[in-house]
Scaffold this motif. Sequence first.
Motif, mmCIF file in Angstrom:
data_model
loop_
_atom_site.group_PDB
_atom_site.id
_atom_site.type_symbol
_atom_site.label_atom_id
_atom_site.label_comp_id
_atom_site.label_asym_id
_atom_site.label_seq_id
_atom_site.Cartn_x
_atom_site.Cartn_y
_atom_site.Cartn_z
ATOM 1 N N ASP A 168 0.859 -1.015 0.009
ATOM 2 C CA ASP A 168 0.016 0.070 -0.057
ATOM 3 C C ASP A 168 0.903 1.258 0.080
ATOM 4 O OD1 ASP A 168 -2.317 -1.442 0.169
ATOM 5 O OD2 ASP A 168 -2.347 -1.503 2.231
ATOM 6 N N PRO A 169 0.633 2.182 -0.836
ATOM 7 C CA PRO A 169 1.553 3.335 -0.981
ATOM 8 C C PRO A 169 1.484 4.387 0.364
ATOM 9 C CG PRO A 169 -0.036 3.236 -3.099
ATOM 10 C CD PRO A 169 -0.315 2.448 -2.040
ATOM 11 N N PHE A 170 2.479 4.653 0.879
ATOM 12 C CA PHE A 170 2.727 5.585 2.022
ATOM 13 C C PHE A 170 2.608 6.784 1.566
ATOM 14 C CE2 PHE A 170 6.580 3.079 0.864
ATOM 15 C CZ PHE A 170 7.425 4.077 0.269
ATOM 16 N N PRO A 171 2.513 7.957 2.672
ATOM 17 C CA PRO A 171 2.290 9.277 2.300
ATOM 18 C C PRO A 171 3.794 9.704 1.842
ATOM 19 C CG PRO A 171 1.670 8.818 4.572
ATOM 20 C CD PRO A 171 2.106 7.290 3.926
ATOM 21 N N ILE A 172 3.810 10.578 0.962
ATOM 22 C CA ILE A 172 4.934 11.375 0.131
ATOM 23 C C ILE A 172 4.625 12.827 0.210
ATOM 24 C CG2 ILE A 172 6.138 11.444 -2.130
ATOM 25 C CD1 ILE A 172 4.718 8.846 -2.588
ATOM 26 N N LEU A 173 5.860 13.516 0.699
ATOM 27 C CA LEU A 173 5.976 14.958 0.626
ATOM 28 C C LEU A 173 6.940 15.451 -0.156
ATOM 29 C CD1 LEU A 173 5.088 17.395 2.153
ATOM 30 C CD2 LEU A 173 6.942 17.114 3.825
ATOM 31 N N THR A 174 6.420 16.264 -0.944
ATOM 32 C CA THR A 174 7.332 17.064 -2.121
ATOM 33 C C THR A 174 7.429 18.634 -1.698
ATOM 34 O OG1 THR A 174 5.399 17.219 -3.648
ATOM 35 C CG2 THR A 174 7.052 15.387 -3.916
ATOM 36 N N LYS A 175 7.965 18.967 -0.661
ATOM 37 C CA LYS A 175 8.084 20.114 0.025
ATOM 38 C C LYS A 175 9.527 20.158 0.748
ATOM 39 C CE LYS A 175 5.172 23.493 1.989
ATOM 40 N NZ LYS A 175 3.892 23.974 2.653
ATOM 41 N N ASN A 176 9.895 21.238 0.899
ATOM 42 C CA ASN A 176 11.338 21.617 1.711
ATOM 43 C C ASN A 176 11.143 21.295 3.164
ATOM 44 O OD1 ASN A 176 13.744 22.128 2.782
ATOM 45 N ND2 ASN A 176 13.827 24.102 2.022
ATOM 46 N N ILE A 177 11.132 19.912 3.585
ATOM 47 C CA ILE A 177 11.249 19.516 4.840
ATOM 48 C C ILE A 177 12.081 20.243 5.724
ATOM 49 C CG2 ILE A 177 12.708 17.757 4.730
ATOM 50 C CD1 ILE A 177 10.529 16.108 6.133
#
Length: 266
Positions: A168-177
């Motif tokens: 199952d896909p997990f969360p992905i964040l495309t932002k400057n962490i």
Amino acid sequence: MASSLGRRACAPFPMNHCGVFLKALRSNGLALFPWGHYPWRGTGSFLDPEMKAFLEENTEVSSSGSLTPEIQLRLLTPRCKFWWQKADLWPYSEPYWAIYWPGGQALSRYLLDNPDVVRGKSVLDLGSGCGATAIAAKMRGASRILANDIDPIAGMAITLNCELNQLDPFPILTKNILDLEQDKWDLVVLGDMFYDEDLADSLHQWLKNCFWTHRTRVLIGDPGRPQFSGHSIQHQLHKVVEYSLPEPTRKENNGLTTSTVWDFQP
């Protein structure tokens, strides 16, 4: 992941192919890492059908030639047309995510072989790329995973790679962490990220904050790039394991022979 490849000419990046592959390697190193403004979280249902079709048509599913044959990934290979075509024909940002870098391979191998490192724990995969290390953590029972990469196309590719591995896909964040308030993670993993001095300095400070604020464990994968081996972070590292790279990975990385996992202990 700012300098041109000219400044990092001594870094062991693959240089024996052309087309988009070379574009990804010759471009400004921070083209993938000015941490763009395209936050993207989601599951497979979010994928744009046209983008999904493009990625499936222009990448090859591969599980060979790396340290982790049990993980399938969509990558650019010599059998893909954009490996050879003019780089300008690639319609999106440089596809760093389509290369399975040696540091990420070492991290993924280590997690697969040592499930207690991630089982039941929260894991942040920083600069996730193709998502292999996050996938390895998921395979070994991590309780919460976030893959972070600023390229929204990487986010979509990671979702496809999850599906390839029946996860199952997990969360992905495309932002400057690095600019966000730090969350609490049991483990942060990052591979192949120390290729630029300024970025290395920023990462070093951010990782120290993670460690001292939340007692987060940090594992770093790197094949010995000068910007990493010459950085002051070396005084705060403990070698965990060193792997011999498979021949295909050696050829694609200017003959690099090993990749190492380091435990960051400031």
